[in-house]
Design a protein around this motif. Structure first.
Motif, short mmCIF file in Angstrom:
data_model
loop_
_atom_site.label_atom_id
_atom_site.label_comp_id
_atom_site.label_asym_id
_atom_site.label_seq_id
_atom_site.Cartn_x
_atom_site.Cartn_y
_atom_site.Cartn_z
N ASP A 82 -10.63 11.01 -0.81
CA ASP A 82 -11.38 11.06 -2.05
C ASP A 82 -12.88 10.95 -1.76
N LEU A 83 -13.61 12.01 -2.08
CA LEU A 83 -15.06 12.02 -1.85
C LEU A 83 -15.82 11.40 -3.01
N GLY A 84 -15.13 11.12 -4.11
CA GLY A 84 -15.79 10.58 -5.28
C GLY A 84 -16.26 11.69 -6.20
N GLY A 85 -16.45 11.37 -7.46
CA GLY A 85 -16.95 12.33 -8.41
C GLY A 85 -15.98 13.43 -8.77
N GLY A 86 -14.70 13.28 -8.42
CA GLY A 86 -13.70 14.29 -8.71
C GLY A 86 -13.43 15.27 -7.59
N THR B 10 0.63 11.23 2.89
CA THR B 10 1.91 11.46 2.22
C THR B 10 2.87 12.21 3.13
N GLY B 11 4.13 11.82 3.08
CA GLY B 11 5.18 12.54 3.78
C GLY B 11 6.38 12.70 2.88
N PHE B 12 7.15 13.79 3.07
CA PHE B 12 8.36 13.98 2.28
C PHE B 12 9.43 14.69 3.11
N TYR B 13 10.68 14.49 2.69
CA TYR B 13 11.84 15.17 3.26
C TYR B 13 12.72 15.60 2.11
N LYS B 14 13.09 16.88 2.04
CA LYS B 14 13.84 17.39 0.89
C LYS B 14 14.88 18.40 1.35
N VAL B 15 16.10 18.28 0.81
CA VAL B 15 17.20 19.20 1.10
C VAL B 15 17.73 19.77 -0.20
N ALA C 149 0.81 -1.22 0.00
CA ALA C 149 0.00 0.00 0.00
C ALA C 149 0.85 1.27 0.00
N VAL C 150 2.18 1.12 -0.05
CA VAL C 150 3.07 2.28 0.04
C VAL C 150 3.80 2.48 -1.29
N ALA C 151 3.77 3.71 -1.80
CA ALA C 151 4.55 4.10 -2.98
C ALA C 151 5.62 5.08 -2.53
N ALA C 152 6.88 4.79 -2.81
CA ALA C 152 7.99 5.62 -2.34
C ALA C 152 8.87 6.05 -3.50
N LYS C 153 9.58 7.17 -3.30
CA LYS C 153 10.47 7.68 -4.33
C LYS C 153 11.60 8.46 -3.70
N ALA C 154 12.82 8.33 -4.25
CA ALA C 154 13.98 9.08 -3.80
C ALA C 154 14.60 9.79 -5.00
N VAL C 155 15.13 11.00 -4.76
CA VAL C 155 15.75 11.81 -5.82
C VAL C 155 17.08 12.35 -5.32
N TYR C 156 18.08 12.36 -6.21
CA TYR C 156 19.37 12.97 -5.89
C TYR C 156 19.87 13.71 -7.13
N GLY D 225 16.19 13.93 -1.61
CA GLY D 225 14.96 13.84 -0.84
C GLY D 225 14.27 12.51 -1.02
N LEU D 226 13.24 12.31 -0.21
CA LEU D 226 12.49 11.06 -0.19
C LEU D 226 11.03 11.39 0.09
N SER D 227 10.11 10.69 -0.58
CA SER D 227 8.69 10.83 -0.28
C SER D 227 8.05 9.45 -0.27
N ALA D 228 6.95 9.33 0.45
CA ALA D 228 6.20 8.07 0.52
C ALA D 228 4.73 8.38 0.73
N THR D 229 3.89 7.59 0.07
CA THR D 229 2.44 7.73 0.20
C THR D 229 1.82 6.39 0.56
N TYR D 230 1.04 6.40 1.64
CA TYR D 230 0.30 5.19 2.07
C TYR D 230 -1.17 5.38 1.69
N THR D 231 -1.73 4.42 0.97
CA THR D 231 -3.11 4.51 0.50
C THR D 231 -3.94 3.39 1.10
N ALA D 232 -5.08 3.76 1.69
CA ALA D 232 -6.03 2.80 2.24
C ALA D 232 -7.43 3.22 1.82
N ASN D 233 -7.96 2.53 0.81
CA ASN D 233 -9.27 2.87 0.24
C ASN D 233 -9.26 4.32 -0.25
#
Length: 294
Positions: A262-266, A240-245, A206-213, A227-235
């Motif tokens: 997400d409330l639905g319908g956009g 989301t959290g991130f750390y960037k220098v 359920a976690v999508a993570a990414k690192a950049v240099y 930096g690094l970011s991660a997003t946890y999705t449950a339904n």
């Protein structure tokens, strides 16, 4: 995103003759935000309309263009504007010109941000080319073969001359990006520089993570970013959290935490909190509101 056919007599006639389509889409938001510039909490709202045009030639080439409503006044742009973008694509790849990402940005991208206003976009990767940095139109070439994509871009205008190269690859739930860019002033030295930047990301349940240099040599100085970011999705909930220098003449460290429901319908409820430290001087910004996609 829901799209509505722009049903005017002129556009319908053009669509029938050239197998083209013109659609409308948009986004809007409203809520409250606190920013570093004012230090105050205030109401904020925005609505934007996007025009997207697409078509296909008798020989199978695809073509199209897009621009936002607030850019429409610059549709007949001169050499110093870059409103909207235009593309043509086929077996040879895709060629796009206008307000488009540079090759390094297309391959590497940004970390995941928080909040419904962006809160200063401190999670964004800094690029020398593209990323809205140039007043001149950018030309970008992209070619995709399975999981591999390669990019090349350039500008050759009044203010800046630059080029960039990028490559991205996806494999077994992981994605990798690498970009190189070079820029110089058209009228002499001053902003000459090169930049090498890379990213790696993946999905782990359920976690999508990414690192950049990235490391850039600009004139006599060096800028390093990571930096690094991660997003946890449950339904319907995403956290989301991130750390960037970004370490240049001044060192900026940013940490952010946010959530979206997400409330639905956009429609979505979004909020975020970002702490920013610039050479030891700290500040905190936040926002909370509702965003809509049409």
């Amino acid at each position: 995103m829901k799209k509505i056919l722009l049903a005017t007599t002129m556009f319908v006639a053009a669509s029938a003759a050239a197998h083209a389509e013109v659609t409308l889409s948009g986004d809007a938001r409203m809520g409250v935000t606190n920013n570093i510039a004012s230090g105050d909490t205030a109401f904020t709202s925005r609505a934007r309309l996007k025009f997207t045009m697409s078509g296909e030639t008798d020989g199978g080439l695809s073509f199209g263009a897009s621009f936002r409503a607030h850019e429409a006044f610059n549709a007949n742009r001169d050499a110093l504007t870059s409103a909207g973008s235009v593309f043509i694509s086929g077996a040879f790849g895709k060629l796009t010109m206008g307000n488009v990402a540079g090759a390094a940005e297309a391959a590497v991208g940004d970390l995941s941000g928080v909040g419904f206003t962006g809160l200063g976009d401190y999670s964004d990767t800094m690029f020398l080319t593209g990323d809205g940095a140039e007043p001149e139109p950018i030309v970008q070439y992209a070619y995709t073969a399975g999981d591999l994509a390669v990019y090349a871009s350039a500008t050759d205008g009044v203010t800046l001359k630059n080029y960039a190269l990028g490559v991205s690859y996806t494999m077994s739930g992981y994605n990798f990006g690498l970009g190189y860019e070079s820029t110089d002033a058209a009228d002499g030295p001053g902003v000459d520089g090169t930049h090498l930047v890379a990213s790696v990301g993946g999905t782990f349940g359920a976690v999508a993570a990414k690192a950049v240099y990235g490391k850039a040599d600009i004139g006599a100085g060096t800028t390093t970013q990571y930096g690094l970011s991660a997003t946890y999705t449950a339904n319907a909930l995403a956290v989301t959290g991130f750390y960037k220098v970004a370490d240049a003449a001044t060192k900026t460290t940013a940490m952010g935490l946010g959530a979206a429901y997400d409330l639905g319908g956009g429609a979505s409820v979004k909020g975020g909190l970002v702490n920013v430290d610039v050479d030891g001087i700290e500040d905190t910004v936040y926002d909370l509101g509702v965003s809509f996609d049409f």
